[in-house]
Design a protein around this motif. Structure first.
Motif, PDB file in Angstrom:
ATOM      1  N   ASP A 194       2.135   5.322   4.637  1.00 58.78           N
ATOM      2  CA  ASP A 194       2.453   4.089   3.901  1.00 58.78           C
ATOM      3  C   ASP A 194       3.925   4.018   3.517  1.00 58.78           C
ATOM      4  O   ASP A 194       4.492   2.930   3.445  1.00 58.78           O
TER       5      ASP A 194
ATOM      6  N   LEU B  52       0.855  -1.180   0.000  1.00 60.31           N
ATOM      7  CA  LEU B  52       0.000   0.000   0.000  1.00 60.31           C
ATOM      8  C   LEU B  52       0.897   1.238   0.000  1.00 60.31           C
ATOM      9  O   LEU B  52       1.745   1.409   0.879  1.00 60.31           O
TER      10      LEU B  52
ATOM     11  N   LYS C 185      -4.142  -3.044   5.970  1.00 58.72           N
ATOM     12  CA  LYS C 185      -3.327  -2.156   6.807  1.00 58.72           C
ATOM     13  C   LYS C 185      -4.172  -1.244   7.688  1.00 58.72           C
ATOM     14  O   LYS C 185      -3.720  -0.799   8.741  1.00 58.72           O
TER      15      LYS C 185
ATOM     16  N   LYS D  23      -4.744   9.597   2.180  1.00 59.60           N
ATOM     17  CA  LYS D  23      -5.436   8.387   2.649  1.00 59.60           C
ATOM     18  C   LYS D  23      -6.879   8.365   2.153  1.00 59.60           C
ATOM     19  O   LYS D  23      -7.380   7.332   1.693  1.00 59.60           O
TER      20      LYS D  23
ATOM     21  N   SER E 182      -7.822   5.761  -1.224  1.00 59.80           N
ATOM     22  CA  SER E 182      -8.572   4.595  -0.768  1.00 59.80           C
ATOM     23  C   SER E 182      -9.932   4.652  -1.445  1.00 59.80           C
ATOM     24  O   SER E 182     -10.595   5.682  -1.396  1.00 59.80           O
TER      25      SER E 182
ATOM     26  N   ARG F  89      -0.253   4.820  -0.685  1.00 59.07           N
ATOM     27  CA  ARG F  89      -1.145   5.938  -0.997  1.00 59.07           C
ATOM     28  C   ARG F  89      -0.438   7.272  -0.891  1.00 59.07           C
ATOM     29  O   ARG F  89      -0.789   8.222  -1.605  1.00 59.07           O
TER      30      ARG F  89
ATOM     31  N   LEU G 273      -7.797  -3.208  -4.676  1.00 59.16           N
ATOM     32  CA  LEU G 273      -7.223  -2.095  -3.916  1.00 59.16           C
ATOM     33  C   LEU G 273      -7.834  -2.031  -2.520  1.00 59.16           C
ATOM     34  O   LEU G 273      -7.124  -1.827  -1.528  1.00 59.16           O
TER      35      LEU G 273
ATOM     36  N   ILE H 124      -6.184  -4.452  -0.183  1.00 53.91           N
ATOM     37  CA  ILE H 124      -4.852  -4.011   0.234  1.00 53.91           C
ATOM     38  C   ILE H 124      -4.970  -2.939   1.314  1.00 53.91           C
ATOM     39  O   ILE H 124      -4.255  -2.954   2.325  1.00 53.91           O
ATOM     40  N   VAL H 125      -5.900  -1.987   1.109  1.00 56.51           N
ATOM     41  CA  VAL H 125      -6.122  -0.938   2.112  1.00 56.51           C
ATOM     42  C   VAL H 125      -6.613  -1.553   3.420  1.00 56.51           C
ATOM     43  O   VAL H 125      -6.124  -1.217   4.511  1.00 56.51           O
TER      44      VAL H 125
END
Length: 347
Positions: free
Chosen positions: A52, A26, A337, A282, A286, A28, A330, A333-334
């Motif tokens: 990130d 990630l 975390k 962020k 996202s 971003r 995506l 992946i977000v």
């Protein structure tokens, strides 16, 4: 041109083998830290938990008499912290500077496997990537580095934009590219002193109507062409595209609008030069929970991605299935975390 087999061979005896697939991470925001400033280095442990990517900046914005201190500060910052899943990058000085060799030789030797990516400024063509590719392999072999250090190019000269496709495919080390609007504006002879974003004089006028009513003006995006060209080059090469810096910290709304334009066009992240830009990145990079929810419905209705279905009166087919998969991938992946976003996504 190298043969496909030779393309993935190490460029030095003892260097790690080049990656065939990029690690899934990630990214971003790439948050810039001036490592010659001790009080900024002291904030890195908290930054690691909130961003990130942490990047130690050695190039622009670092005074000439502080270059050595910045390099040593970055090495100490890297050695003193555990970065976990947060990326550790450095932006080295440009290849025609007197500092670049010491940047690479000292940092690769002292930081080794902790370093994920080297950001290379003012890339003009594939020859710049070939040079750093060979040098990094030699330094990795000498330092016993076990994973290849990737290279991220900044697109900030007219020559670089002209050669963007060749840069993107120059090496398996290529991680991605960022737009560098300030230096690119100077290289092109553009008449702006802004760092990213639009310009109030770059407009189109509405057609003239009858009478003396004022004609409406609509501001355009100075960077649309370059971002689109960069995204195409990166995505076709399997690497990542990023928006670069937005310099007006006093205008978060304009920053968010520029980041969102880049996100919608295919960029995966942007630079954050000020703490206020971290949350903007962020939020923008996202996917929206409603978009994720709808994308999940498309994937559930078309498990193998074929055929066509109707959802809420809209036709969905294999093309929209691919779009939905980009959004859901995506989001996963977000979510991995960010627990808050995971809850919002229902993942």
């Amino acid at each position: 041109m190298k043969t496909p087999r030779a393309f993935f061979q190490p460029l030095a005896i003892g260097a790690p083998s080049p990656l065939r697939e990029q690690p899934v991470r990630l990214e971003r925001m790439i948050h810039f830290v001036p490592p010659h400033v001790e009080k900024m280095r002291a904030k890195v442990p908290d930054l690691i938990r909130s961003v990130d990517v942490v990047l130690g900046n050695l190039e622009d914005a670092i005074p000439a008499d502080a270059k050595t201190d910045a390099r040593r500060g970055f090495i100490k910052m890297a050695q003193d912290n555990d970065f976990g899943s947060t990326g550790l990058w450095t932006r080295i000085n440009c290849l025609n500077s007197p500092w670049v060799l010491d940047d690479l030789m000292e940092i690769v030797t002292e930081v080794g496997d902790k370093l994920d990516v080297v950001m290379l400024p003012k890339v003009e063509g594939p020859w710049d990537i070939h040079y750093i590719d060979q040098l990094l392999a030699q330094l990795e072999a000498r330092a016993g580095v076990s994973k290849p250090i990737l290279v991220h190019a900044i697109l900030e000269t007219a020559e670089g934009v002209k050669n963007v496709e060749a840069i993107a495919t120059a090496s398996p080390r290529m991680h991605g590219m960022s737009l560098g609007p300030a230096d690119l504006a100077a290289s092109r002879g553009m008449k702006t002193t802004r760092v990213g974003g639009g310009h109030p004089d770059y407009t189109v006028l509405a057609d003239a109507g009858e009478g003396a009513a004022a004609r409406s003006a609509f501001q355009q995006d100075l960077w649309h062409y370059t971002v689109a060209k960069m995204v195409d080059a990166c995505m076709s090469a399997g690497i990542k595209a990023f928006y670069g810096p937005f310099g007006d910290f006093s205008d978060p709304a304009a920053c968010e609008a520029q980041f969102r334009n880049a996100f919608l066009m295919g960029c995966v992240g942007a630079w954050s030069l000020h703490p206020s830009q971290i949350d903007i990145a962020k939020r923008v990079f996202s996917p929206e929970p409603a978009e994720v929810s709808f994308a999940l419905r498309i994937l559930e209705a078309m498990p193998d991605g074929t055929g066509a279905v109707m959802i809420d009166g809209k036709m969905q087919d294999d093309a929209t299935w691919k779009q939905a998969k980009v959004i859901v991938d995506l989001a996963r992946i977000v979510a991995a975390k960010d627990p808050t976003m995971a809850d919002l996504y229902g993942l």
